[in-house]
Structure formats: structure tokens, C-alpha cells
Design a protein around this motif. Structure first.
Motif, PDB file in Angstrom:
ATOM      1  N   SER A 123       0.854  -1.187   0.000  1.00  0.00           N
ATOM      2  CA  SER A 123       0.000   0.000   0.000  1.00  0.00           C
ATOM      3  C   SER A 123       0.887   1.233   0.000  1.00  0.00           C
ATOM      4  N   THR A 124       0.461   2.249  -0.723  1.00  0.00           N
ATOM      5  CA  THR A 124       1.190   3.518  -0.701  1.00  0.00           C
ATOM      6  C   THR A 124       0.625   4.367   0.427  1.00  0.00           C
ATOM      7  N   THR A 126       0.944   7.943   2.928  1.00  0.00           N
ATOM      8  CA  THR A 126       1.477   9.311   3.035  1.00  0.00           C
ATOM      9  C   THR A 126       1.348   9.771   4.490  1.00  0.00           C
ATOM     10  N   ASN A 129      -2.287   9.415   5.939  1.00  0.00           N
ATOM     11  CA  ASN A 129      -2.956   8.165   6.323  1.00  0.00           C
ATOM     12  C   ASN A 129      -2.010   7.130   6.959  1.00  0.00           C
ATOM     13  N   PHE A 133      -2.983   3.567   8.746  1.00  0.00           N
ATOM     14  CA  PHE A 133      -2.472   2.337   8.144  1.00  0.00           C
ATOM     15  C   PHE A 133      -1.727   1.462   9.150  1.00  0.00           C
TER      16      PHE A 133
HETATM   17  C1  LIG Z   1      -3.002   7.413   1.381  1.00  0.00           C
HETATM   18  O1  LIG Z   1      -3.206   8.648   0.710  1.00  0.00           O
HETATM   19  C2  LIG Z   1      -2.631   8.707  -0.602  1.00  0.00           C
HETATM   20  C3  LIG Z   1      -2.770  10.140  -1.132  1.00  0.00           C
HETATM   21  O2  LIG Z   1      -4.069  10.608  -0.972  1.00  0.00           O
HETATM   22  C4  LIG Z   1      -3.308   7.676  -1.492  1.00  0.00           C
HETATM   23  O3  LIG Z   1      -2.746   7.707  -2.792  1.00  0.00           O
HETATM   24  C5  LIG Z   1      -3.119   6.302  -0.871  1.00  0.00           C
HETATM   25  O4  LIG Z   1      -3.794   5.319  -1.618  1.00  0.00           O
HETATM   26  C6  LIG Z   1      -3.612   6.275   0.581  1.00  0.00           C
HETATM   27  N1  LIG Z   1      -3.248   5.004   1.179  1.00  0.00           N
HETATM   28  C7  LIG Z   1      -4.075   4.239   1.877  1.00  0.00           C
HETATM   29  C8  LIG Z   1      -3.520   2.963   2.414  1.00  0.00           C
HETATM   30  O5  LIG Z   1      -5.235   4.541   2.072  1.00  0.00           O
END
Ligand SMILES: *[C@@H]1O[C@H](CO)[C@@H](O)[C@H](O)[C@H]1NC(C)=O
Length: 343
Positions: A123-124, A126, A129, A133
């Protein structure tokens, strides 16, 4: 009145006998060919799974949740190469992607597996979040990577692919001088940094170290892993998953408090009845506790624990340390000459 009671009893028992409605081959194929996921349980006299599976069917409505009776549909189960029962699998992309579930046969645990697999392998995350996470699963790994550290990213990604059915993995960009991998064990309430004070250099060992449960269920397979430790054991004997859950909930703070000196475990007496005798307990008992010092072989059975509260267990441990409890003499005899209450 009596007739009504009899009628109700009758209805209930007919209901029970017919309870678990399995999917037909056609229904299974339909689920597998749909665009949505299909969570499939292949069973054969797997009654213990039924109430758990019913819960999952009710709560997970975004995809297909089906069960197949392999005793009746043996061809289907052969086709899917099912050899041990119950087998739980998640199919995606119209059956092209399969993930096997390997954990306990409990609804909550199977549902966590479903969430995990439906998430991307990495998962990406930031700043916004990251906190959410970290708490998304029992055990979560996050790599804080500098953009140029491609090798570490690859290694982390390999790890994530291998363990994605058990833990959750995320990556985020760091502006620090070095990259880092952190693990959050939310059951233990512990946070660990790879390569920090942990003295393990392989990421694989790091995963094992961080994800090991505070109160493991002792089995033939993991016995050796725990027996090498230089700690005393607090074994608790259970006869069901509910008994284990209840004990875990009550004892986690205590197990954490004494983590350095004591290894708490549970032992399933339905699977290992002989362990009761080994640890000075009466055959056939459950919800009893034995303390064992591997250093000198001493065993302290507590066989009349009406309720395994943390306070009772802690007092028992303190009494052992103070020498107020004598070790077990090594033979199971009348109830009066073993345990704590005699003193
Ligand atoms: C966290 O936020 C980023 C930017 O808004 C988004 O691309 C990403 O999917 C989010 N990650 C999760 C795990 O929700």
C-alpha cells in the motif's frame, strides 16, 4: 404448552441437521466466473467451521462467499486440488488468482485475511494516512524509503509478496538520511525497527521476530522454537478456541509485563491430552494452568483455578517466587496433594 415445546424442539433439531447449505457445482462456477472475489470453503464434515462461515457470509457482501461439500462434490474438489479439509481459498480475476488461507478457522481471522488480500501487495502511504495504516492489521510493516534505495524496495516487495496473506505492508517516502523498515505489532502494542537494536540482519528474521505472538498456541510444530528459550513457561490448558480467546484477552497485559522472564502459552487438550499429565494435571481437565522452569525441571500445577483472572495468576507466580508453593512431586495422585490450595 407441552405440545408446543415438543414441536419447537422438533423444529430446532430438524433445522440443525439440515443447517449448513452448501453451494452446488453450478453456483460455485458462477461465483468463480464473476468479476467479484470468491471466498470458498471446501469442507468435509467440518462442523466447527459452520458458525464461523455463516458469520462471514452475512457480513461480507461485496463478493461471493460460498462453501462446497467435498464429500458430495468430490470431482469439483479434485479439480481444485483440495487435499486437506477444510480448505479456505480466495479466488480473484475469475479464478485466475488464488490465495490459500492458513490461519485459525475463526471468522475474524478469515475476514482479516480477506481485507489483506484485497489490498495491494504494497500500500502507498502518506503523512495523512500513515497513522491509520499502522493500525489496519494485527501486524503491519512500513518501509520508509528514500527514492534512490531501489534494492531495499525490491527486497521489501519480495517479502510482502511472500507474507501478504498474514501481514499488511506499506511504503512511504522518507526525507531522512537513511531508509528504514518498521513493524507495528498491534496485539503486543509493540513497535520495532529493523536493524536497530534487534540484532537480526535478514528481513525474514525481522518478520518472524516482530510477528511472534505474545501468547502462542503450543503445538508439535512450534514446540522447539519456544523450548530453546531461557524463560519459565506458564502453560494454560484449553479445550476450545473460545476458552483460548477469553484467556488471551485477560492475560495479554500480564504476559507483556513479564515478557522478559516468562513465556505464556496455551495448549489445546483436545489435540494434546497427554500434555496434561506431563505438567501435573488431571486427565480430562481444561482451564488449568502449570508453571514450568526448564532450568531445573520444576513444575507448579494450579489445578483449581475457578476463573483464570490475571490477578489470580500473578499471585500464583509471586507465591512460586516466594517459595510458598512446592513443586509437583512428579506423580498425579489425589487432588489434595497437588496445587496451590493446599498451602
Ligand atoms: C493514502 O493517501 C494517498 C494520497 O491521498 C493515497 O494515494 C493512498 O492510496 C492512501 N493510502 C491508503 C492505504 O489509504
Amino acid at each position: 404448552m407441552e405440545l408446543l415445546a415438543l414441536l419447537l424442539l422438533h423444529l430446532c433439531c430438524i433445522g440443525q441437521a439440515l443447517a449448513w447449505k452448501h453451494a452446488t457445482e453450478a453456483a460455485l462456477n458462477e461465483a468463480l466466473s464473476s468479476q467479484k472475489y470468491a471466498l470458498v470453503a471446501c469442507t468435509r464434515a467440518s462442523e466447527a467451521l459452520e458458525p464461523e462461515w455463516t458469520t462471514i457470509e452475512k457480513e461480507e457482501t461485496d463478493g461471493h462467499v460460498v462453501s462446497v461439500d467435498c464429500a458430495a462434490e468430490s470431482k469439483v474438489c479434485e479439480k481444485h486440488e483440495i487435499s486437506s479439509f477444510p480448505a479456505i481459498r480466495l479466488y480473484q480475476d475469475q479464478g485466475a488468482v488464488t490465495d490459500r488461507y492458513r490461519g485459525p478457522r475463526r471468522a475474524a481471522s478469515i475476514q482479516s485475511f480477506l481485507r489483506r488480500i484485497l489490498r495491494p501487495v504494497l500500500s502507498t502511504v502518506t503523512d495523512k494516512n500513515l497513522t491509520a495504516f499502522r493500525g489496519v492489521d494485527d501486524v503491519v510493516f512500513v518501509a520508509y524509503l528514500r527514492p534512490q534505495d531501489k534494492v531495499l524496495r525490491d527486497r521489501f516487495s519480495t517479502l510482502a509478496k511472500r507474507y501478504r496473506d498474514r501481514f499488511s505492508f506499506g511504503v512511504t517516502v522518507t526525507t531522512q538520511a537513511t531508509s528504514a523498515v518498521y513493524c507495528y505489532n498491534n496485539i503486543r502494542g509493540a513497535e520495532m525497527a529493523w536493524g536497530d537494536s534487534t540484532a537480526v540482519d535478514s528481513l525474514q528474521d525481522f518478520v518472524r521476530l516482530c510477528s511472534s505472538p505474545l501468547i502462542p498456541e503450543l503445538t508439535r510444530r512450534n514446540e522447539v522454537e519456544y523450548s530453546s528459550k531461557d524463560k519459565s513457561f506458564v502453560h494454560y490448558f484449553v479445550s476450545s478456541a473460545d476458552e483460548r480467546d477469553e484467556y488471551m484477552k485477560e492475560m495479554l497485559p500480564l504476559a507483556k509485563k513479564y515478557e522478559e522472564y516468562l513465556q505464556f502459552t496455551t495448549i489445546d487438550v483436545t489435540e494434546y491430552p497427554e500434555m496434561l499429565l506431563v505438567y501435573g494435571q488431571q486427565p480430562g481437565s481444561s482451564k488449568v494452568l502449570s508453571v514450568y522452569h526448564p532450568s531445573n525441571g520444576q513444575i507448579f500445577p494450579h489445578n483449581r483455578m475457578r476463573q483464570a483472572s490475571a490477578a489470580v495468576v500473578e499471585q500464583f507466580l509471586l507465591d512460586i517466587i516466594d517459595g510458598k508453593v512446592r513443586p509437583w512431586s512428579g506423580h498425579v495422585s489425589s487432588e489434595t496433594d497437588i496445587g496451590h490450595e493446599e498451602l
